[in-house]
Design an enzyme around this catalytic site. Structure first.
Site, PDB file in Angstrom:
ATOM      1  N   SER A  15      41.977  45.802  62.304  1.00  0.00           N
ATOM      2  CA  SER A  15      42.662  44.940  61.332  1.00  0.00           C
ATOM      3  C   SER A  15      41.859  43.660  61.112  1.00  0.00           C
ATOM      4  CB  SER A  15      44.073  44.592  61.820  1.00  0.00           C
ATOM      5  OG  SER A  15      44.025  44.002  63.108  1.00  0.00           O
ATOM      6  N   ASP A  46      38.823  48.884  69.033  1.00  0.00           N
ATOM      7  CA  ASP A  46      39.231  49.899  68.054  1.00  0.00           C
ATOM      8  C   ASP A  46      37.997  50.579  67.456  1.00  0.00           C
ATOM      9  OD1 ASP A  46      41.327  51.106  66.807  1.00  0.00           O
ATOM     10  OD2 ASP A  46      41.900  49.377  65.576  1.00  0.00           O
ATOM     11  N   LYS A 104      40.330  52.502  71.366  1.00  0.00           N
ATOM     12  CA  LYS A 104      41.486  53.077  70.670  1.00  0.00           C
ATOM     13  C   LYS A 104      40.951  53.895  69.501  1.00  0.00           C
ATOM     14  CE  LYS A 104      44.384  50.643  67.805  1.00  0.00           C
ATOM     15  NZ  LYS A 104      44.333  51.441  66.563  1.00  0.00           N
ATOM     16  N   GLU A 113      42.471  56.494  66.079  1.00  0.00           N
ATOM     17  CA  GLU A 113      43.635  56.953  65.325  1.00  0.00           C
ATOM     18  C   GLU A 113      43.641  58.474  65.206  1.00  0.00           C
ATOM     19  OE1 GLU A 113      43.959  54.895  61.588  1.00  0.00           O
ATOM     20  OE2 GLU A 113      43.897  52.917  62.545  1.00  0.00           O
ATOM     21  N   GLU A 173      52.992  53.632  65.374  1.00  0.00           N
ATOM     22  CA  GLU A 173      53.112  52.622  64.306  1.00  0.00           C
ATOM     23  C   GLU A 173      54.008  53.098  63.163  1.00  0.00           C
ATOM     24  OE1 GLU A 173      49.471  50.804  62.986  1.00  0.00           O
ATOM     25  OE2 GLU A 173      50.464  49.807  61.293  1.00  0.00           O
TER      26      GLU A 173
HETATM   27  O1  KIV Z   1      43.866  47.337  63.995  1.00  0.00           O
HETATM   28  C1  KIV Z   1      44.881  46.929  64.555  1.00  0.00           C
HETATM   29  O2  KIV Z   1      45.115  45.721  64.683  1.00  0.00           O
HETATM   30  C2  KIV Z   1      45.804  47.928  65.074  1.00  0.00           C
HETATM   31  C3  KIV Z   1      47.128  47.452  65.580  1.00  0.00           C
HETATM   32  C4  KIV Z   1      47.970  47.036  64.471  1.00  0.00           C
HETATM   33  C5  KIV Z   1      47.762  48.466  66.444  1.00  0.00           C
HETATM   34  O3  KIV Z   1      45.496  49.066  65.061  1.00  0.00           O
END
Ligand code: KIV
Length: 380
Positions: free
Chosen positions: A125, A163, A193, A195, A262
């Site tokens: 994000s 991420d 992380k 998806e 989410e």
């Molecule tokens: O990218 C992000 O900040 C996220 C969170 C909202 C879980 O994936």
């Protein structure tokens, strides 16, 4: 040897003038004759400056200017143990909610660390909130790694997760593993992380088998917003809720240590949480999950008025408004001349100021006379 006395030379050579400031003493400007002195007069100063500097170094205590961007302030008042996978697991077993927040740089991680967050996510994000991109699909691995490193530098206790950005893990488990390794080695985070649900199970398996913890992410997966038809709540029908449960079980089976859920109805999220043996971290998924995550810029109100905020976000602060007020006041005070005040300046002994100004005036007067004489000779 001739040297030009310029204000930049004065800045460089004078121990009175602190590094990084662009300071011309007003007393010097005031007392220098009818017109303002221009310190670019050519003059012979070999020896003069050297001896003066030598004198000043001997007699003047040079004030240290401490950098305003030192990496750390005082250590947190609530020193705590480092959060590990075991810590998270034991919180989960005790039914203690797990707290997670995003951070995208050193200051935002530093404050999250001080606030005692269990987990800090360098979420993609940041593409939008820190880099001003349209959506998360644009952000590159190298960009994420830069942000991960700055977050890692501020984080000594919280468990850090990076991420994996779109395009860096979907092609094959091997591609995902090599990106994950870069996140650990270069990004200095503790876990990654990614998806996706059941279809990502072999990928999660490949990464966890290599000893890298994986946080899965199901439900609304923003990297796939085009395929999902936008940022849409997931699991709202019986069939879609079943798919979500299947995804949750698959990522657990593949070795994920927890799963972000989410934008899912809270009943579905709570049901999934009840069935899993790993923690669920909810975002827009109600209060029945094992923990919560929010984007820091959203929950601290670090955005201008009028910007869209998802329904599930609670705005706990007004960081943008506070920064705006501070910057506007600073601007007004600079324009009005009330900043900097006396207390924001470095002191100098009165005799030193007078000696300095006196020397400079004499030097400039001598220069001015020499110039007038020279012009007289030319005219004659
Ligand atoms: O990218 C992000 O900040 C996220 C969170 C909202 C879980 O994936």
């Amino acid at each position: 040897m001739h040297k030009q006395i310029t204000s930049s030379l004065l800045r460089r050579s004078s121990p009175f003038l602190s590094r990084g400031t662009n300071y011309t003493p007003s007393v010097l400007l005031r007392g220098a004759g009818a017109s303002q002195p221009h310190l670019n007069t050519t003059t012979t100063i070999t020896g003069y400056y050297q001896s003066q500097l030598h004198h000043h170094h001997q007699h003047v205590q040079i004030q240290t200017r401490y950098s305003s961007h030192s990496p750390m302030g005082l250590p947190p008042t609530n020193p705590r143990k480092k959060v590990t996978l075991n810590t998270l697991q034991s919180m989960y077993k005790k039914g203690e909610k797990i707290t997670m927040i995003t951070a995208h740089d050193f200051p935002s991680a530093h404050v999250a660390e001080h606030a005692g967050m269990d987990m800090i996510l360098v979420g993609d994000s940041l593409a939008m909130v820190a880099l001003g991109m349209e959506d998360t699909s644009e952000v590159l691995v190298e960009e994420m790694l830069l942000h991960c490193r700055s977050v890692a530098r501020a984080t000594s206790r919280a468990f850090t997760v990076g991420d994996l950005p779109m395009g860096s893990y979907e092609i094959s488990p091997q591609q995902a593993l090599s990106t994950a390794i870069r996140f650990i080695k270069e990004g200095r985070v503790s876990a990654v992380k990614l998806e996706g649900g059941a279809e990502m199970a072999p990928t999660i398996r490949a990464i966890t088998t290599a000893g890298i913890p994986v946080l899965a992410h199901i439900g609304l997966t923003p990297q796939r917003q085009n395929a999902l038809g936008g940022f849409r709540v997931q699991g709202k029908s019986k069939e879609s809720a079943k798919r979500l449960l299947r995804d949750a079980l698959a990522v657990q089976e593949a070795g994920a240590f927890a799963v972000v859920v989410e934008a899912v109805p809270q009943e579905v999220a709570a049901f999934i949480t009840g069935l899993l043996k790993i923690p669920t971290i909810g975002i827009g998924a109600g209060n029945g999950t094992s923990g919560q995550v929010l984007v820091q810029a959203d929950m601290t109100g670090n955005f201008p008025p009028g910007r869209f905020l998802p329904k599930f976000v609670k705005k706990y602060g007004d960081v943008w408004g506070e920064a705006l007020r501070a910057i506007e006041t600073y601007r007004e005070e600079v324009k009005g001349g009330s900043y900097p005040a006396e207390e924001h300046t470095y002191p100098m002994a009165k005799e030193e100021v007078e000696a300095f100004v006196g020397d400079m005036r004499r030097l400039m007067n001598a220069n001015a006379s020499a110039k007038t004489e020279g012009e007289g000779e030319k005219d004659a």
